[in-house]
Scaffold this active site. Structure first.
Site, PDB file in Angstrom:
ATOM      1  N   LYS A  20      29.135 -15.969   8.804  1.00  8.84           N
ATOM      2  CA  LYS A  20      29.255 -14.898   7.815  1.00  8.84           C
ATOM      3  C   LYS A  20      30.598 -14.173   7.967  1.00  8.84           C
ATOM      4  O   LYS A  20      31.494 -14.680   8.616  1.00  8.84           O
ATOM      5  CB  LYS A  20      28.060 -13.956   7.960  1.00  8.84           C
ATOM      6  CG  LYS A  20      26.703 -14.691   8.019  1.00  8.84           C
ATOM      7  CD  LYS A  20      26.408 -15.524   6.768  1.00  8.84           C
ATOM      8  CE  LYS A  20      25.318 -16.547   7.010  1.00  8.84           C
ATOM      9  NZ  LYS A  20      23.982 -16.108   6.743  1.00  8.84           N
TER      10      LYS A  20
HETATM   11  C1  LIG Z   1      22.619 -16.283   6.739  1.00  8.04           C
HETATM   12  C2  LIG Z   1      21.834 -15.728   5.621  1.00  8.04           C
HETATM   13  C3  LIG Z   1      20.824 -14.799   5.824  1.00  8.04           C
HETATM   14  C4  LIG Z   1      20.243 -14.439   7.157  1.00  8.04           C
HETATM   15  O1  LIG Z   1      21.063 -14.264   8.176  1.00  8.04           O
HETATM   16  P1  LIG Z   1      20.685 -14.648   9.696  1.00  8.04           P
HETATM   17  O2  LIG Z   1      21.526 -13.677  10.428  1.00  8.04           O
HETATM   18  O3  LIG Z   1      21.062 -16.070   9.886  1.00  8.04           O
HETATM   19  O4  LIG Z   1      19.224 -14.390   9.884  1.00  8.04           O
HETATM   20  C5  LIG Z   1      20.238 -14.256   4.710  1.00  8.04           C
HETATM   21  N1  LIG Z   1      20.576 -14.594   3.479  1.00  8.04           N
HETATM   22  C6  LIG Z   1      21.533 -15.507   3.233  1.00  8.04           C
HETATM   23  C7  LIG Z   1      21.853 -15.843   1.827  1.00  8.04           C
HETATM   24  C8  LIG Z   1      22.176 -16.115   4.302  1.00  8.04           C
HETATM   25  O5  LIG Z   1      23.103 -17.037   4.062  1.00  8.04           O
END
Ligand SMILES: *Cc1c(COP(=O)(O)O)cnc(C)c1O
Length: 398
Positions: free
Chosen positions: A191
């Site tokens: 992210k």
């Molecule tokens: C990565 C992601 C999440 C959740 O994040 P995590 O930290 O991996 O639990 C939620 N929504 C979307 C669209 C994502 O890509």
């Protein structure tokens, strides 16, 4: 000889040196738990919460163990109960319906437009079925947030924003995550900030913030939070809210703080890469570039294009040919879930009815990561490869 790309689609940048040093300093103290503080110390986690709240212009912020945890916590903080229905996007990633299922609630999937945003017509048609929308800004595409909020407000629907792909993005200047009652972010490796695992939640609602803090596992130590409502807000909530531990620790917060400080320039770096790929693939016959309106100040940490009405075999051919030249594309149209990619009809624990308009779009969605370790020249090369291979397959099918 045709060009080949040699970079890695999963290689991130290193953690900034200040973050590494701050993390080492935390380890030297041995105090990693967020409530393990020396006299007068605020701690990395509370500092991060304060800085993230300020960066987003939110009153309150809570740092947690993952983005998925933030979403589940948000649903619980709004009082979503087992059996309740929650509206959400048909085009998203598995942790989103997963968060809904984690509280025993049932997702109601809303369709997707060619702009890869939630279909507001479909949302209006389904609006009477639930009073919470878990809105996933999937792959960084922002819906018309004015129209969406007007619709939800008129129907009494509370909006939780999943900003896993929109940290730092804006709609008409408003930061993503600040339109709904709660904004949720992920700091997982892929992210916009990277702490391996981690999540953040923001809200301006004191009651929701107090509930979320208690839920995250604050015991009776909530006064050690600073981006939090005053102790009075916890008076009743501290007795009524279960502890569902999902805290962040100082080590992760330490490596996130310097990344937050440079978030804006990182977003610019992503957009430069996005524009390079977008320019390179534009005008390719058979390929639709996803339109981005002026109101949307996006963060191009990944790019999507559409191969609308192509046969499965032709799309698979494009993916295989690009892969042979080092370009890793993901396809949302595949019948079987694969890697990080799955579709609403692959989540068989959640009921769904076919959505023909959305299915046509999902069948055509091709997706690619844009890590910041790619140079602009890399992005131009990748675009040339995509353009050449899409063109070759398209012409052969004509
Ligand atoms: C990565 C992601 C999440 C959740 O994040 P995590 O930290 O991996 O639990 C939620 N929504 C979307 C669209 C994502 O890509």
């Amino acid at each position: 000889m045709s060009e080949i790309f040699k970079g890695s689609f999963t290689q991130q940048e290193p953690i900034p040196e200040e973050g590494i040093e701050a993390a080492i300093a935390v380890m030297r103290t041995g105090r990693l738990h967020r409530y393990n503080l020396a006299e007068g110390e605020l701690g990395e986690v509370a500092h991060l919460e304060q800085e993230f709240a300020a960066a987003m212009g939110a009153k309150y912020c809570l740092a947690v163990a993952s983005g998925g945890y933030a979403m589940g916590c948000a649903l619980r903080a709004l009082g979503v109960k087992p059996g309740d229905k929650v509206l959400t996007n048909a085009f998203t990633l598995a942790p989103v319906p997963g968060a809904i299922a984690s509280v025993g609630a049932v997702p109601i999937f809303v369709g997707v437009t060619e702009r890869l945003t939630i279909d507001l017509e479909d949302l209006a048609a389904k609006a009477d079925q639930a009073d919470v929308l878990m809105l996933s800004h999937m792959r960084g595409h922002l819906a018309d947030m004015d129209a969406l909020m007007a619709l939800c407000d008129s129907k009494g629907i509370r909006v939780i924003e999943d900003c896993a792909h929109t940290m730092g993005a804006r709609w008409k200047g408003r930061l993503s995550g600040t339109d709904g009652i709660i904004g949720c972010y992920s700091t997982q490796t892929y992210k916009h900030m990277n702490s391996g695992e981690g999540g953040l939640l923001i809200t301006d609602d004191a009651e929701v913030a107090a509930r979320a803090i208690m839920l995250s596992g604050s015991y009776m130590l909530f006064e050690r939070h600073v981006a939090a409502p005053p102790p009075e807000a916890f008076a009743e909530i501290k007795y009524q809210t279960p502890n569902v531990s999902g805290r962040m620790d100082h080590l992760r917060a330490a490596i996130l703080r310097p990344q937050l400080a440079r978030l804006e320039s990182q977003c610019e770096a992503w957009n430069a890469r996005y524009r390079a790929v977008e320019a390179g693939i534009s005008g390719t016959a058979g390929l639709t570039v996803v339109w981005r309106p002026e109101e949307e100040h996006y963060v191009g940490s990944s790019i999507q294009f559409l191969l609308l009405d192509w046969s499965d075999a032709a799309v698979a051919d494009v993916l295989a040919r690009c892969a042979a030249r080092g370009v890793e594309l993901k396809w949302f149209g595949g019948a079987e879930p694969k890697g990080f990619t799955s579709r609403y009809d692959s989540w068989r624990y959640a009921p769904s009815a076919p959505m023909p308009k959305s299915d046509r779009i999902l069948k055509g969605v091709v997706d690619m990561r844009l890590p910041l370790t790619f140079s602009l020249a890399d992005c131009e090369l990748i675009a040339r490869i995509i353009k050449a291979e899409v063109s070759a397959v398209f012409q052969a099918a004509e």
